[in-house]
Design a protein around this motif. Sequence first.
Motif, PDB file in Angstrom:
ATOM      1  N   GLU A   1      36.089  22.600  46.128  1.00 24.53           N
ATOM      2  CA  GLU A   1      34.533  21.996  45.353  1.00 24.53           C
ATOM      3  C   GLU A   1      35.215  20.150  44.708  1.00 24.53           C
ATOM      4  O   GLU A   1      33.809  19.004  44.571  1.00 24.53           O
ATOM      5  N   HIS A   2      35.956  19.784  44.511  1.00 21.81           N
ATOM      6  CA  HIS A   2      36.299  17.953  44.465  1.00 21.81           C
ATOM      7  C   HIS A   2      36.868  17.177  45.807  1.00 21.81           C
ATOM      8  O   HIS A   2      36.541  16.448  45.806  1.00 21.81           O
ATOM      9  N   LEU A   3      36.760  18.006  46.303  1.00 20.90           N
ATOM     10  CA  LEU A   3      36.588  17.155  47.859  1.00 20.90           C
ATOM     11  C   LEU A   3      35.223  17.868  48.700  1.00 20.90           C
ATOM     12  O   LEU A   3      35.375  18.709  49.370  1.00 20.90           O
ATOM     13  N   LEU A   4      34.414  16.192  49.259  1.00 17.12           N
ATOM     14  CA  LEU A   4      33.850  16.357  49.245  1.00 17.12           C
ATOM     15  C   LEU A   4      33.712  15.782  50.626  1.00 17.12           C
ATOM     16  O   LEU A   4      33.970  14.706  51.335  1.00 17.12           O
ATOM     17  N   LEU A   5      32.736  15.992  51.085  1.00 10.87           N
ATOM     18  CA  LEU A   5      32.801  15.572  52.669  1.00 10.87           C
ATOM     19  C   LEU A   5      30.866  15.365  52.690  1.00 10.87           C
ATOM     20  O   LEU A   5      29.984  15.647  52.557  1.00 10.87           O
ATOM     21  N   GLN A   6      31.541  14.280  53.453  1.00 12.80           N
ATOM     22  CA  GLN A   6      30.346  12.706  53.056  1.00 12.80           C
ATOM     23  C   GLN A   6      30.010  12.214  54.657  1.00 12.80           C
ATOM     24  O   GLN A   6      31.304  12.745  55.481  1.00 12.80           O
TER      25      GLN A   6
ATOM     26  N   GLN B   1      31.271  13.199  70.834  1.00 16.60           N
ATOM     27  CA  GLN B   1      32.650  12.840  69.354  1.00 16.60           C
ATOM     28  C   GLN B   1      31.610  12.974  67.813  1.00 16.60           C
ATOM     29  O   GLN B   1      30.414  12.732  67.975  1.00 16.60           O
ATOM     30  N   PHE B   2      32.507  13.447  67.089  1.00 14.88           N
ATOM     31  CA  PHE B   2      31.496  13.745  65.473  1.00 14.88           C
ATOM     32  C   PHE B   2      32.942  12.644  64.900  1.00 14.88           C
ATOM     33  O   PHE B   2      33.754  12.919  64.712  1.00 14.88           O
ATOM     34  N   SER B   3      31.720  12.645  63.254  1.00 17.67           N
ATOM     35  CA  SER B   3      33.208  11.542  62.140  1.00 17.67           C
ATOM     36  C   SER B   3      32.369  12.385  61.131  1.00 17.67           C
ATOM     37  O   SER B   3      31.582  12.847  60.530  1.00 17.67           O
TER      38      SER B   3
ATOM     39  N   GLN C   1      45.057  11.155  47.218  1.00 18.67           N
ATOM     40  CA  GLN C   1      45.364  10.701  45.842  1.00 18.67           C
ATOM     41  C   GLN C   1      44.252  10.738  45.059  1.00 18.67           C
ATOM     42  O   GLN C   1      42.624  11.050  45.823  1.00 18.67           O
ATOM     43  N   PRO C   2      43.697  10.325  43.905  1.00 17.46           N
ATOM     44  CA  PRO C   2      42.201  10.584  42.874  1.00 17.46           C
ATOM     45  C   PRO C   2      41.210   9.357  42.963  1.00 17.46           C
ATOM     46  O   PRO C   2      41.919   8.472  43.330  1.00 17.46           O
ATOM     47  N   ASN C   3      40.140   9.768  43.600  1.00 19.28           N
ATOM     48  CA  ASN C   3      39.310   8.495  44.630  1.00 19.28           C
ATOM     49  C   ASN C   3      39.501   8.157  45.943  1.00 19.28           C
ATOM     50  O   ASN C   3      39.132   6.976  46.507  1.00 19.28           O
ATOM     51  N   GLU C   4      40.836   8.937  46.246  1.00 18.64           N
ATOM     52  CA  GLU C   4      40.942   8.562  47.127  1.00 18.64           C
ATOM     53  C   GLU C   4      40.325   9.532  48.513  1.00 18.64           C
ATOM     54  O   GLU C   4      39.349  10.304  48.329  1.00 18.64           O
ATOM     55  N   SER C   5      39.820   8.455  49.460  1.00 14.54           N
ATOM     56  CA  SER C   5      38.698   9.594  50.680  1.00 14.54           C
ATOM     57  C   SER C   5      39.372   8.914  52.046  1.00 14.54           C
ATOM     58  O   SER C   5      40.375   8.329  52.882  1.00 14.54           O
ATOM     59  N   LEU C   6      39.308  10.055  53.021  1.00 15.93           N
ATOM     60  CA  LEU C   6      40.039  10.005  54.504  1.00 15.93           C
ATOM     61  C   LEU C   6      38.907  10.360  55.470  1.00 15.93           C
ATOM     62  O   LEU C   6      37.883  11.016  55.369  1.00 15.93           O
ATOM     63  N   SER C   7      39.333   9.040  56.231  1.00 18.69           N
ATOM     64  CA  SER C   7      37.657   9.204  57.496  1.00 18.69           C
ATOM     65  C   SER C   7      38.250   9.200  58.795  1.00 18.69           C
ATOM     66  O   SER C   7      39.135   8.904  59.422  1.00 18.69           O
ATOM     67  N   VAL C   8      38.228  10.210  59.821  1.00 18.09           N
ATOM     68  CA  VAL C   8      38.302  10.827  60.510  1.00 18.09           C
ATOM     69  C   VAL C   8      37.456  10.576  61.140  1.00 18.09           C
ATOM     70  O   VAL C   8      36.012  11.191  61.142  1.00 18.09           O
ATOM     71  N   VAL C   9      37.918  10.571  62.739  1.00 14.65           N
ATOM     72  CA  VAL C   9      36.778  10.546  64.390  1.00 14.65           C
ATOM     73  C   VAL C   9      37.628  11.018  65.294  1.00 14.65           C
ATOM     74  O   VAL C   9      38.849  11.116  65.114  1.00 14.65           O
ATOM     75  N   LYS C  10      36.658  12.314  65.644  1.00 14.25           N
ATOM     76  CA  LYS C  10      37.375  13.555  66.523  1.00 14.25           C
ATOM     77  C   LYS C  10      36.092  13.402  67.991  1.00 14.25           C
ATOM     78  O   LYS C  10      34.972  13.535  67.972  1.00 14.25           O
TER      79      LYS C  10
ATOM     80  N   THR D   1      33.507  11.790  56.738  1.00 16.82           N
ATOM     81  CA  THR D   1      34.593  11.184  55.669  1.00 16.82           C
ATOM     82  C   THR D   1      34.516  12.529  54.702  1.00 16.82           C
ATOM     83  O   THR D   1      33.688  13.165  54.320  1.00 16.82           O
ATOM     84  N   ILE D   2      36.150  12.394  54.211  1.00 19.71           N
ATOM     85  CA  ILE D   2      36.426  13.371  53.057  1.00 19.71           C
ATOM     86  C   ILE D   2      36.845  12.409  51.453  1.00 19.71           C
ATOM     87  O   ILE D   2      37.923  11.528  51.555  1.00 19.71           O
ATOM     88  N   GLN D   3      36.592  12.877  51.293  1.00 16.19           N
ATOM     89  CA  GLN D   3      36.679  12.082  49.251  1.00 16.19           C
ATOM     90  C   GLN D   3      36.340  13.761  48.271  1.00 16.19           C
ATOM     91  O   GLN D   3      36.307  13.762  47.538  1.00 16.19           O
ATOM     92  N   ASN D   4      38.395  12.607  47.413  1.00 17.13           N
ATOM     93  CA  ASN D   4      39.116  12.864  46.840  1.00 17.13           C
ATOM     94  C   ASN D   4      37.932  12.879  45.613  1.00 17.13           C
ATOM     95  O   ASN D   4      38.182  11.639  44.181  1.00 17.13           O
ATOM     96  N   ASN D   5      36.712  14.170  45.019  1.00 18.71           N
ATOM     97  CA  ASN D   5      36.349  13.119  43.754  1.00 18.71           C
ATOM     98  C   ASN D   5      36.595  13.903  42.754  1.00 18.71           C
ATOM     99  O   ASN D   5      35.870  15.109  42.256  1.00 18.71           O
ATOM    100  N   ASP D   6      38.256  13.347  42.070  1.00 13.14           N
ATOM    101  CA  ASP D   6      38.609  14.407  40.963  1.00 13.14           C
ATOM    102  C   ASP D   6      39.349  13.279  40.428  1.00 13.14           C
ATOM    103  O   ASP D   6      40.037  12.081  40.746  1.00 13.14           O
ATOM    104  N   THR D   7      39.825  12.894  39.402  1.00 15.34           N
ATOM    105  CA  THR D   7      41.310  13.354  38.206  1.00 15.34           C
ATOM    106  C   THR D   7      42.722  13.183  38.909  1.00 15.34           C
ATOM    107  O   THR D   7      43.277  12.912  38.490  1.00 15.34           O
ATOM    108  N   LEU D   8      42.560  14.414  40.180  1.00 16.92           N
ATOM    109  CA  LEU D   8      44.086  14.819  40.061  1.00 16.92           C
ATOM    110  C   LEU D   8      44.328  14.609  41.989  1.00 16.92           C
ATOM    111  O   LEU D   8      43.434  15.256  42.522  1.00 16.92           O
ATOM    112  N   THR D   9      45.160  14.892  41.690  1.00 17.60           N
ATOM    113  CA  THR D   9      45.757  14.852  43.384  1.00 17.60           C
ATOM    114  C   THR D   9      46.021  16.506  43.848  1.00 17.60           C
ATOM    115  O   THR D   9      45.779  17.166  42.946  1.00 17.60           O
ATOM    116  N   HIS D  10      44.854  16.665  45.527  1.00 17.85           N
ATOM    117  CA  HIS D  10      44.683  17.464  46.085  1.00 17.85           C
ATOM    118  C   HIS D  10      45.138  17.623  47.392  1.00 17.85           C
ATOM    119  O   HIS D  10      45.248  16.548  48.528  1.00 17.85           O
ATOM    120  N   GLU D  11      45.839  19.311  47.697  1.00 13.36           N
ATOM    121  CA  GLU D  11      46.403  18.785  48.996  1.00 13.36           C
ATOM    122  C   GLU D  11      45.004  19.212  49.603  1.00 13.36           C
ATOM    123  O   GLU D  11      44.330  20.398  49.413  1.00 13.36           O
TER     124      GLU D  11
END
Length: 368
Positions: free
Chosen positions: A259-264, A280-282, A323-332, A284-294
């Motif tokens: 729930e705290h891992l947002l697809l953007q 091709q698709f792209s 990590q908290p508030n970290e985001s990950l961008s993906v292109v596949k 971003t995943i955003q950790n919108n939490d104050t805790l670390t998430h796997e």
Amino acid sequence: MSTLLLKDVYNVHFYSRFLKYLKAVYPNLNSEQFLKEIFVQDWTTLELKQRMKLSADVLHRALPYSFKKNTERLKELVHQMLLSNEKNDSLALMFLADYMERYGIDDLPASIEFMEKLTELASCEFAVRQFIIKYPQPMIQQMTTWSTHPNHHVRRLASEGMRPRLPWAVALPEFKKNPTAILPILENLKADSSEYVRKSVANNLNDISKDNPLVVFDLIENWKGHSKSTDWVIKHGCRTLLKQGHPDIFKFYDLKSSEHLLLQNFKLENHNVKEGSEIQFSFTIQNNDTLTHELRLEYAMYYKRQSATLSKKVFKISEKILQPNESLSVVKKQSFKPITTRKYYLGTHRIGIIINGIEKGVLEFELV
């Protein structure tokens, strides 16, 4: 430029080398007749399994004694080939296992002795299944014994031969219904010193999970933390459960709610994809939490079938720690070039993004 096919492992060079070893244990063998019966008029049209079967039949006709007596000499042939490091021919030499399966099925003791030696040179994972079907209890006992054998090829046979869903092999429906007989073998091999064996254990576990997931959960509950290698076996063996988003397996791996891992910004480069090209698709995943998430990240391709329904196939992208508030961008990219294992149909397809087993977003596109 010619392209070698898999069936081309059976060629003049292979048979010439094999006959050298066969003549050493059968000095009176007629090599010319052997080759004449192999290279029949329609040889070029024969596929891999047909060439394998033909080789087994020609060998049977060429050998002068009973199956039991012949295997005594063939074990010496295998021994000499192992000493000479002829393992590059292991695929082609599987015709020896086919010979055993076809002509030794009524002599279990002789076949077991030959199989134990032969599998060091050429796998018997397909041939052994006919013996399991005909002699279930003796073979279950034998496979369990082999699971503690000093040779890693024999130990792998104990697992691989008992797989309920071994690809391209005759089915073992009783083990699909009830895999209990397999479990002591997997228990013996779960931390095997050979990665080759551990991969087979993981594949066996994955087979079982498709029909009996609760059996797998009970098993891995006892295995978890036994060793790093066993933890790898568990994870690889549960890959289908992970792809299916089975909630119990996500709890097992402590993959928390997404729930705290947002697809953007999920988008497609092109909503009309030409057959033979790629999409091709792209996102971003955003950790919108104050805790670390796997994070376990996958995408689902919904392929259009001939019936116009959709067939879902899940592909893994990565596993990461956010990590908290970290985001990950993906292109596949996903290819729609023709392959032998899938036929593409024009029309509407879909792509979905899966976060910790939960599909978060789906987009449609047209294959044109």
